[in-house]
Scaffold this active site. Structure first.
Site, PDB file in Angstrom:
ATOM      1  N   ARG A  16       1.877   8.260   3.750  1.00  0.00           N
ATOM      2  CA  ARG A  16       0.837   8.187   2.713  1.00  0.00           C
ATOM      3  C   ARG A  16      -0.364   7.377   3.190  1.00  0.00           C
ATOM      4  NH1 ARG A  16      -2.465   4.732   0.038  1.00  0.00           N
ATOM      5  NH2 ARG A  16      -0.775   3.188  -0.003  1.00  0.00           N
ATOM      6  N   HIS A 208       1.693  -6.282   1.761  1.00  0.00           N
ATOM      7  CA  HIS A 208       1.104  -5.112   2.414  1.00  0.00           C
ATOM      8  C   HIS A 208      -0.130  -5.573   3.173  1.00  0.00           C
ATOM      9  CE1 HIS A 208      -0.085  -0.705   2.395  1.00  0.00           C
ATOM     10  NE2 HIS A 208      -1.270  -1.267   2.610  1.00  0.00           N
ATOM     11  N   HIS A 210      -3.138  -5.056   6.281  1.00  0.00           N
ATOM     12  CA  HIS A 210      -3.901  -4.263   7.246  1.00  0.00           C
ATOM     13  C   HIS A 210      -4.326  -5.182   8.389  1.00  0.00           C
ATOM     14  CE1 HIS A 210      -4.517  -0.341   5.108  1.00  0.00           C
ATOM     15  NE2 HIS A 210      -3.946  -1.079   4.171  1.00  0.00           N
ATOM     16  N   CYS A 241      -8.008   2.295   4.106  1.00  0.00           N
ATOM     17  CA  CYS A 241      -8.426   2.715   2.767  1.00  0.00           C
ATOM     18  C   CYS A 241      -9.765   3.441   2.850  1.00  0.00           C
ATOM     19  CB  CYS A 241      -8.548   1.499   1.849  1.00  0.00           C
ATOM     20  SG  CYS A 241      -9.177   1.889   0.208  1.00  0.00           S
TER      21      CYS A 241
END
Length: 313
Positions: A16, A208, A210, A241
Site C-alpha cells: 500500500r 510509522h 519515513h 506520501c
C-alpha cells in the site's frame, strides 16, 4: 512448544504505502504475488491496499481485485487503508481483516491529504467504528504528521495526545503515530512515545517512520527504547506520501530486520527471504530501491579472497 513471541512486531506496508506513489503501474497479479510472498515470510500484518478515490491514488485502483486474489495465511491480518465511510464499506466488502483510518495531526495536511477538516474526519471515524465492529473487523486509527507537517511545522504533543484520546473514545483497536514527512528526531520520539504509552498499551501502539532525512532507523530504536514494540516498514524502503512535499520512502523492512537481529532483538521474520524478495523489486517497479542490506548483504555474508591473495593450489 510454540516459539517465543518476537521482541518487535514489524508490519509490512509496501503493497500500500510503497506502491501508492509509484509512477509505473504494477499489474494486479504481480501485487498479489508480492503479498503472497510476504505472507509466506510470516508477517503479523500486511497493509494490502487502500480504498480511496482512484483519481487521487490511481496506482491502487485495483484494491478489491487484490484483496480477492491474495492467499490468506492463518495468523496474518490483512489491512486496508480507508479515509471515510465509503472506503470502509468497500474494504469490508473486500473482506479486509482490519481497517486503517487516517487523519493528520495537522489540519492543513488533513485537508491536502483527505480533503476534510478534523471535525469531518472524526465524525467519519465514529461511523466507521460502528461499521467495523458490527462486521467483526479490527479498526486501527493513524495520526499522520504526528511529528511535523511540511506546511505547519512541528505539531504540539498536547494536540497529538488529544487526538489519541479522541480515537480511544470511539473504540479503536489500535493507534499509529506516523512520521509521514520524515521530520521526527529521537528526542521527540522519547517524549511522545512515553506519553502515548500512558494512554495506549504497547501491543496496540504502532510507529510509522519515513526515512526522508535519514533518521528512520535511529528513530525506530529511540521509539523501542521508549517502550514501543510495533512498527511499520516497507520492503526495499519503498513509499512516500503523494501529499507531503519531499517525502521519501518508509524505513526499509529488511534493513530494520537486519538491525534488530544484529543487536539481538527477535522479529520472527526470515531475513534471507526478505533480502531475496527485495532484490526482485527493481524489476517490479522499474527502478532501484533505497534498501541497503539487499545490496550489500548481511554482515555475516563473507566473500571469497581475491584471486591474487589465494595461495598456490
Amino acid at each position: 512448544m510454540s516459539a517465543a513471541p518476537p521482541h518487535i512486531v514489524i508490519q509490512e506496508v509496501a503493497p500500500r504505502d510503497g506502491l501508492q506513489i509509484e509512477p509505473k503501474w504494477v499489474e494486479t497479479p504481480d501485487k498479489i504475488k508480492l503479498i503472497d510472498s510476504l505472507s509466506a515470510i510470516g508477517f503479523a500484518r500486511i497493509e494490502v491496499s487502500s480504498f480511496v478515490s482512484p483519481a487521487a491514488v490511481p496506482a491502487l485502483r485495483d484494491a478489491a481485485e487484490v484483496f480477492a486474489g491474495v492467499t490468506r495465511r492463518p495468523g496474518t491480518v490483512y489491512t486496508a487503508l480507508i479515509p471515510n465511510r465509503r472506503g470502509a464499506e468497500l474494504a469490508l466488502a473486500a473482506r479486509a481483516d482490519e481497517l486503517n483510518f487516517v487523519m493528520s495531526a495537522s489540519e492543513t495536511h488533513n485537508r491536502a491529504n483527505m480533503n476534510m477538516t478534523h471535525a469531518r474526519s472524526l465524525a467519519a471515524l465514529a461511523e466507521i467504528a460502528e461499521l467495523a465492529h458490527e462486521a467483526g473487523a479490527l479498526l486501527n486509527a493513524t495520526i499522520a504528521t504526528a511529528f511535523g507537517c511540511p506546511f505547519e511545522g512541528a505539531q504540539p504533543f498536547s494536540k497529538v495526545l488529544d487526538i489519541v484520546e479522541r480515537y480511544l473514545a470511539v473504540g479503536v483497536d489500535g493507534i499509529t503515530l506516523a512520521d509521514t514527512t520524515g521530520m521526527a528526531n529521537p528526542n521527540q520520539l522519547t517524549h511522545l512515545v512515553s506519553a502515548a504509552l500512558r494512554l495506549v498499551p504497547a501491543d496496540e501502539l504502532t510507529l510509522h517512520f519515513h526515512n526522508t532525512r535519514g533518521l528512520g532507523l535511529v528513530n525506530a530504536l529511540a521509539a523501542y527504547d521508549a517502550g514501543a514494540r510495533r512498527f511499520d516498514a516497507a520492503l526495499g524502503g519503498l513509499g512516500g506520501c503523494p501529499f507531503a512535499p519531499g517525502a521519501t520512502g518508509n524505513i526499509c523492512t529488511e534493513d530494520f530486520v537486519n538491525l534488530c537481529h544484529e543487536i539481538g532483538l527477535a522479529t520472527g521474520l526470515k531475513l534471507h527471504s526478505l533480502i531475496d524478495l527485495s532484490r526482485r523489486l527493481p524489476e517490479l517497479v522499474g527502478h532501484e530501491v533505497p534498501g541497503q542490506v539487499a545490496k550489500a548483504g548481511r554482515a555475516c555474508d563473507l566473500y571469497p579472497l581475491p584471486e591474487r591473495l589465494r595461495g598456490p593450489g
